[in-house]
Write an enzyme that holds these catalytic residues in place. Structure first.
Site, PDB file in Angstrom:
ATOM      1  N   PRO A  99      -2.694  13.792  -2.234  1.00 26.33           N
ATOM      2  CG  PRO A  99      -3.098  15.103  -0.373  1.00 26.33           C
ATOM      3  CD  PRO A  99      -3.784  13.852  -1.126  1.00 26.33           C
ATOM      4  N   GLY A 103       1.950  10.733   3.334  1.00 27.70           N
ATOM      5  CA  GLY A 103       1.527   9.141   4.188  1.00 27.70           C
ATOM      6  C   GLY A 103       0.230   8.878   3.829  1.00 27.70           C
ATOM      7  N   GLY A 105      -0.396   7.069   1.106  1.00 29.28           N
ATOM      8  CA  GLY A 105      -0.416   5.914  -0.077  1.00 29.28           C
ATOM      9  C   GLY A 105      -0.307   6.386  -1.613  1.00 29.28           C
ATOM     10  CB  SER A 106       0.052   9.593  -3.571  1.00 22.32           C
ATOM     11  OG  SER A 106       1.395   9.776  -3.553  1.00 22.32           O
ATOM     12  CG  ASP A 150       1.499   2.606   1.973  1.00 19.59           C
ATOM     13  OD1 ASP A 150       1.103   1.863   3.131  1.00 19.59           O
ATOM     14  OD2 ASP A 150       2.007   3.738   1.672  1.00 19.59           O
TER      15      ASP A 150
HETATM   16  O1  PMV Z   1       3.182   5.472   3.003  1.00 21.45           O
HETATM   17  P1  PMV Z   1       3.571   6.098   4.118  1.00 21.45           P
HETATM   18  O2  PMV Z   1       4.353   6.996   4.012  1.00 21.45           O
HETATM   19  O3  PMV Z   1       2.413   6.295   4.973  1.00 21.45           O
HETATM   20  O4  PMV Z   1       4.001   4.908   5.282  1.00 21.45           O
HETATM   21  C1  PMV Z   1       4.038   3.623   4.805  1.00 21.45           C
HETATM   22  C2  PMV Z   1       3.769   2.989   6.248  1.00 21.45           C
HETATM   23  C3  PMV Z   1       5.095   2.504   7.031  1.00 21.45           C
HETATM   24  O5  PMV Z   1       4.815   1.433   7.892  1.00 21.45           O
HETATM   25  C4  PMV Z   1       5.953   3.654   7.639  1.00 21.45           C
HETATM   26  C5  PMV Z   1       6.139   1.987   5.858  1.00 21.45           C
HETATM   27  C6  PMV Z   1       5.851   0.381   5.461  1.00 21.45           C
HETATM   28  O6  PMV Z   1       6.222   0.062   4.427  1.00 21.45           O
HETATM   29  O7  PMV Z   1       4.867  -0.131   6.112  1.00 21.45           O
END
Ligand code: PMV
Length: 292
Positions: A99, A103, A105-106, A150
């Protein structure tokens, strides 16, 4: 390589177990790959670069030059071709099980799979550092100042201990541990959350730096716990992170409720994962014995 041959790249999504946001500012982060992946097919075309997404619910087609510079996958295509010294035009087709904007990592998985597919199309070996650097270009279009955690998980898979500028350490989690992810379904923008954290840093720099150091230490404890199977320590660190992230404004009534329900159902640890603020998914930790 012919005009119509297609090469493929694949990469998994991720969840961050500890250290989100603080990792942008130098803390360690602990993250693990999901069993959900993105598959990208790349082929040479005659006209403009094109991105076709077949992800359920978000099917679209974007053509260069209309979206030039503003659409991350087009940036990834351009940077990869320029690295290869090619001025060809490429069409990529994205099929994702992850999805988006949740959050998980897509976008990083898409970026990594895109670079890998184009490299393969050109018969090139895939060096992890080059893959990382190229995939980060697309990520910067979306997230502004991403840490790269990510992208690193999408490249290395498994469970990793990540710090900016360092080669990730691959961990060997105790196979008895089980993590469960819940998705709230509320989407949000990671870049806005990153800016929110940067604002706290600007207003209270010493306090913020102390929090980054704490996050580094707690993540180290969580990494040891995940390898030794110390479920109590891992759960304790996760619960603590949830409160800290909520304090920074990343929790919502819904995620607080989800955490509470999960703890009441026997989870040892429950927290927001990733950028937070609703759209974030939730990470749970169970004793195997509770599940079976
Ligand atoms: O991809 P997300 O939305 O889960 O966020 C990445 C994680 C963060 O620490 C919030 C940002 C990053 O670049 O590390």
């Amino acid at each position: 390589m012919t005009l119509h041959s297609t090469a493929f790249g694949e990469a998994p999504g991720k969840v961050i177990i500890t250290g989100e946001h603080f990792v942008v500012h130098g803390s360690l982060a602990l993250a693990t790959a999901l069993d959900k992946i993105v598959k990208v097919g790349a082929r040479i075309t005659e006209s403009n670069h094109e991105v076709i997404s077949k992800t359920s619910g978000t099917s679209f087609k974007i053509r260069d030059p209309e979206a030039k510079g503003t659409f991350p996958s087009l940036k990834t295509i351009e940077r990869t071709l320029s690295f290869l010294g090619s001025n060809e035009r490429v069409t990529i087709t994205i099929e994702s099980e992850i999805p988006n904007a949740s959050g998980l990592g897509s976008s990083s998985a898409v970026a990594v799979a895109t670079v890998a597919a184009i490299m393969r199309l050109h018969g090139k070996d895939i060096d992890r550092q080059i893959l990382f650097d190229l995939a980060m270009e697309g990520e910067m279009v979306i997230h502004g100042n991403p840490s790269g955690v990510d992208v690193a998980v999408a490249i290395y898979g498994g469970t990793i201990l990540f710090k900016r500028g360092m080669v990730p350490k691959i961990l060997e989690p105790d196979p008895q541990l089980e993590l469960v992810v819940g998705v709230s379904g509320i989407r949000r923008k990671t870049s806005r959350m990153i800016e929110m954290f940067a604002k706290v840093r600007a207003e209270t720099p010493h306090y913020f730096e102390a929090m980054v150091r704490s996050s580094d230490s707690f993540t180290r404890i969580a990494a040891e716990a995940i390898e030794s199977g110390n479920i109590e320590d891992l759960g304790a660190v996760m619960n603590f992170y949830n409160s800290v992230l909520s304090y920074f404004g990343l929790g919502t009534k819904d995620t607080d409720k989800m955490v509470d329900i999960c703890l009441s159902a026997g989870a040892v640890g429950a927290k927001i994962t990733g950028a937070g603020e609703g759209g974030a998914s939730l990470l749970l930790l169970h004793h195997i014995s509770v599940i079976t």
